[in-house]
Design an enzyme around this catalytic site. Structure first.
Site, PDB file in Angstrom:
ATOM      1  N   GLU A  36       0.846  -1.206   0.000  1.00 45.14           N
ATOM      2  CA  GLU A  36       0.000   0.000   0.000  1.00 45.14           C
ATOM      3  C   GLU A  36       0.871   1.241   0.000  1.00 45.14           C
ATOM      4  OE1 GLU A  36      -3.071   0.552  -1.171  1.00 45.14           O
ATOM      5  OE2 GLU A  36      -3.719  -1.017   0.206  1.00 45.14           O
ATOM      6  N   ASP A  39       3.030   1.894  -4.833  1.00 45.47           N
ATOM      7  CA  ASP A  39       3.029   1.860  -6.311  1.00 45.47           C
ATOM      8  C   ASP A  39       3.755   3.084  -6.865  1.00 45.47           C
ATOM      9  OD1 ASP A  39       0.898   3.443  -5.404  1.00 45.47           O
ATOM     10  OD2 ASP A  39      -0.387   2.986  -7.115  1.00 45.47           O
ATOM     11  N   GLY A 124     -16.230   4.752  -4.262  1.00 52.24           N
ATOM     12  CA  GLY A 124     -15.408   5.505  -3.310  1.00 52.24           C
ATOM     13  C   GLY A 124     -15.040   4.732  -2.054  1.00 52.24           C
ATOM     14  N   GLY A 126     -12.688   2.382  -2.120  1.00 50.57           N
ATOM     15  CA  GLY A 126     -11.348   1.837  -2.336  1.00 50.57           C
ATOM     16  C   GLY A 126     -11.344   0.574  -3.164  1.00 50.57           C
ATOM     17  N   LEU A 127     -12.458   0.279  -3.843  1.00 54.89           N
ATOM     18  CA  LEU A 127     -12.499  -0.918  -4.690  1.00 54.89           C
ATOM     19  C   LEU A 127     -12.343  -0.555  -6.169  1.00 54.89           C
ATOM     20  CD1 LEU A 127     -15.311  -2.969  -2.923  1.00 54.89           C
ATOM     21  CD2 LEU A 127     -12.863  -3.030  -2.566  1.00 54.89           C
ATOM     22  N   GLU A 162      -7.678   8.487 -16.423  1.00 54.24           N
ATOM     23  CA  GLU A 162      -7.855   8.951 -15.039  1.00 54.24           C
ATOM     24  C   GLU A 162      -6.969  10.174 -14.777  1.00 54.24           C
ATOM     25  OE1 GLU A 162      -9.300   6.257 -12.458  1.00 54.24           O
ATOM     26  OE2 GLU A 162      -9.127   7.555 -10.719  1.00 54.24           O
ATOM     27  N   ASP A 173      -4.681  -0.051 -10.222  1.00 45.65           N
ATOM     28  CA  ASP A 173      -6.131  -0.259 -10.303  1.00 45.65           C
ATOM     29  C   ASP A 173      -6.560  -0.750 -11.685  1.00 45.65           C
ATOM     30  OD1 ASP A 173      -5.940   0.765  -7.811  1.00 45.65           O
ATOM     31  OD2 ASP A 173      -6.927   2.672  -8.259  1.00 45.65           O
ATOM     32  N   TYR A 223      -2.013  12.979   0.424  1.00 49.67           N
ATOM     33  CA  TYR A 223      -1.406  12.170  -0.634  1.00 49.67           C
ATOM     34  C   TYR A 223      -0.236  12.926  -1.270  1.00 49.67           C
ATOM     35  CZ  TYR A 223      -1.131   9.512  -5.022  1.00 49.67           C
ATOM     36  OH  TYR A 223      -0.702   8.776  -6.086  1.00 49.67           O
TER      37      TYR A 223
HETATM   38  P1  ADP Z   1     -13.265   4.488  -6.409  1.00 43.31           P
HETATM   39  O1  ADP Z   1     -12.396   4.201  -5.242  1.00 43.31           O
HETATM   40  O2  ADP Z   1     -14.552   3.745  -6.315  1.00 43.31           O
HETATM   41  O3  ADP Z   1     -12.562   4.310  -7.713  1.00 43.31           O
HETATM   42  P2  ADP Z   1     -13.269   7.226  -7.279  1.00 43.31           P
HETATM   43  O4  ADP Z   1     -13.590   8.496  -6.587  1.00 43.31           O
HETATM   44  O5  ADP Z   1     -11.917   7.038  -7.860  1.00 43.31           O
HETATM   45  O6  ADP Z   1     -13.636   6.033  -6.273  1.00 43.31           O
HETATM   46  O7  ADP Z   1     -14.303   7.028  -8.493  1.00 43.31           O
HETATM   47  C1  ADP Z   1     -15.674   7.116  -8.260  1.00 43.31           C
HETATM   48  C2  ADP Z   1     -16.332   7.896  -9.385  1.00 43.31           C
HETATM   49  O8  ADP Z   1     -16.542   7.008 -10.509  1.00 43.31           O
HETATM   50  C3  ADP Z   1     -17.725   8.376  -8.996  1.00 43.31           C
HETATM   51  O9  ADP Z   1     -17.663   9.644  -8.392  1.00 43.31           O
HETATM   52  C4  ADP Z   1     -18.414   8.428 -10.353  1.00 43.31           C
HETATM   53  O10 ADP Z   1     -18.111   9.625 -11.030  1.00 43.31           O
HETATM   54  C5  ADP Z   1     -17.803   7.268 -11.108  1.00 43.31           C
HETATM   55  N1  ADP Z   1     -18.639   6.053 -10.940  1.00 43.31           N
HETATM   56  C6  ADP Z   1     -18.318   4.912 -10.301  1.00 43.31           C
HETATM   57  N2  ADP Z   1     -19.334   4.025 -10.349  1.00 43.31           N
HETATM   58  C7  ADP Z   1     -20.343   4.624 -11.018  1.00 43.31           C
HETATM   59  C8  ADP Z   1     -21.665   4.229 -11.398  1.00 43.31           C
HETATM   60  N3  ADP Z   1     -22.148   3.048 -11.071  1.00 43.31           N
HETATM   61  N4  ADP Z   1     -22.410   5.113 -12.105  1.00 43.31           N
HETATM   62  C9  ADP Z   1     -21.914   6.321 -12.435  1.00 43.31           C
HETATM   63  N5  ADP Z   1     -20.677   6.746 -12.111  1.00 43.31           N
HETATM   64  C10 ADP Z   1     -19.886   5.915 -11.420  1.00 43.31           C
HETATM   65 MG    MG Z   2     -10.797   5.392  -8.259  1.00 39.77          MG
END
Ligand code: ADP
Ligand code: MG
Length: 389
Positions: A36, A39, A124, A126-127, A162, A173, A223
């Site tokens: 953790e 990377d 959001g 962390g997956l 990203e 990821d 971060y």
């Molecule tokens: P994570 O850790 O899940 O990757 P992030 O903040 O990096 O969290 O990414 C989450 C973002 O991805 C959300 O704010 C949204 O914009 C987009 N997202 C993820 N899943 C969905 C979904 N099912 N429908 C629409 N947008 C999604």
């Molecule tokens: Mg993410």
């Protein structure tokens, strides 16, 4: 497990566009067993794809624009795929715009399409729902328009998308979402992108994720600060030991010998990184010989380091790990992902999962007034086409 998600996504597509989708893509979230915050410090990571996925349905069209529907949000966007992408205030669309921009950058031309998607990955926590979004979308376009992009390049273009959105992430990821294999973890060398699969057999233990259900806003400032502190630590190490080009070549003994030449914070961050890089290799060896108790011990050590030395934990996460440490049925537990909230990854003796879940959820609710979320995950395939059987 995702049968219902696939059926409802397909049904939504048919109702919206009046056709059966030409391609259905499943793109998974990921866990990281260990490794953790290294990377971006030239270390190794040990992630795996999981059975929580984003399901996409696609068709080609003769329209002059393309339509994407986020079923879970009840929102849609119409995009001109030939125009340069611009960031939008509708955040979720940016991941798609980012991918379309990567195609343009590479001179890859696509036609128009309809796309709908829906997800079983919590957002959001962390997956890595964002990596699943980027890579699943690109994988679908690759199939639909025969672009001939290789899996590793799908991951790299997902990462660039990203970055385009504004998150300066590493490759873990996207790489694990695309390259994951059932019951295998991937040891990735973040410096060279070399990778190897290791069997993920946790024998008498189950993998359970406890989600703290909190996200403290400290994350992005901390971060950037950690990245700077690590750069300073490495620069000091290299000035004393010229053979040390990255934390990978440094030893704990070397660092300890120059402790008084750096600030306490820089020392602590560097100490964590050097030890965490070693732990990934030890964890792989433990997994290979089926020694899950040792693997679990390493997870506890990682958490201790992230909490006390790297300082990216929080009261909620520490409470989860400290509580579980006292349970004989739990051999390992740590925060997973960036920190300041999100999930913990835990190894629990089979048969004891329910008792542990109930006890922890109750204590967590009593202590913080917050509901603990619990996810059972299995290690599954990377991004793939769904073929109805
Ligand atoms: P994570 O850790 O899940 O990757 P992030 O903040 O990096 O969290 O990414 C989450 C973002 O991805 C959300 O704010 C949204 O914009 C987009 N997202 C993820 N899943 C969905 C979904 N099912 N429908 C629409 N947008 C999604
Ligand atoms: Mg993410």
């Amino acid at each position: 497990m995702n049968t219902q998600l696939i059926q409802s996504t397909k049904a939504f597509f048919e109702k919206t566009f009046g056709n059966t989708p030409q391609k259905i893509v499943l793109s998974p979230g990921r866990i990281n067993i260990i490794g953790e915050h290294i990377d971006y410090n030239d270390g190794y990571v040990l992630p795996a794809a999981i059975d929580k996925v984003i399901c996409f349905a696609f068709e080609k069209t003769n329209s002059t624009t393309s339509t994407i529907v986020a079923i879970d949000l009840g929102e849609s966007v119409t995009i001109d795929v030939t125009a340069d992408s611009k960031l939008s205030d509708t955040i979720w669309t940016n991941y798609f715009r980012g991918i379309l921009q990567q195609l343009q950058n590479k001179g890859l031309v696509i036609g128009n399409f309809n796309c709908v998607f829906s997800s079983s990955i919590p957002v959001g926590s962390g997956l890595s729902s964002s990596a699943a979004l980027e890579c699943g979308f690109l994988f679908g376009l690759n199939e639909l328009f025969h672009l001939d992009i290789k899996p590793v390049d799908i991951a790299l273009m997902g990462q660039s998308a990203e970055h385009w959105v504004g998150i300066n992430c590493g490759i873990m990821d996207q790489f694990s979402s695309v390259m994951g294999k059932t019951n295998q973890v991937i040891k990735i060398d973040c410096r060279t992108l070399e990778y190897e699969y290791h069997k993920a057999d946790f024998s008498d233990y189950s993998l359970v994720l406890f989600d703290s259900n909190v996200k403290h806003s400290l994350f992005s400032s901390a971060y950037n600060q950690r990245r700077e502190e690590c750069e300073q630590g490495l620069a000091i190490l290299s000035s004393h030991f010229p053979e040390v080009k990255s934390f990978r070549e440094a030893t704990e003994v070397q660092l300890l010998s120059i402790k008084d030449t750096m600030t306490e914070d820089v020392f602590k961050r560097s100490h964590y990184v050097i030890k965490e890089i070693k732990r990934v290799t030890l964890a792989c060896e433990a997994l290979d010989r089926g020694d899950i108790e040792t693997l679990g011990q390493l997870l506890f050590e990682t958490h201790e380091g992230l909490s006390k030395e790297y300082e990216v934990s929080c009261a909620e996460l520490d409470m989860i790990v400290d509580t579980l440490k006292k349970e004989p049925a739990v051999v390992g537990s740590r925060v997973m992902g960036g920190g300041f909230g999100g999930c913990t990854i835990n190894l629990i003796k089979k048969g004891q999962e329910e008792a542990i879940k109930t006890k922890l959820a109750q204590l967590y609710q009593e202590t913080f007034g917050i509901e603990l979320k619990i996810y059972e995950v299995t290690i599954s395939n990377g991004t793939s086409l769904y073929h109805p059987s």
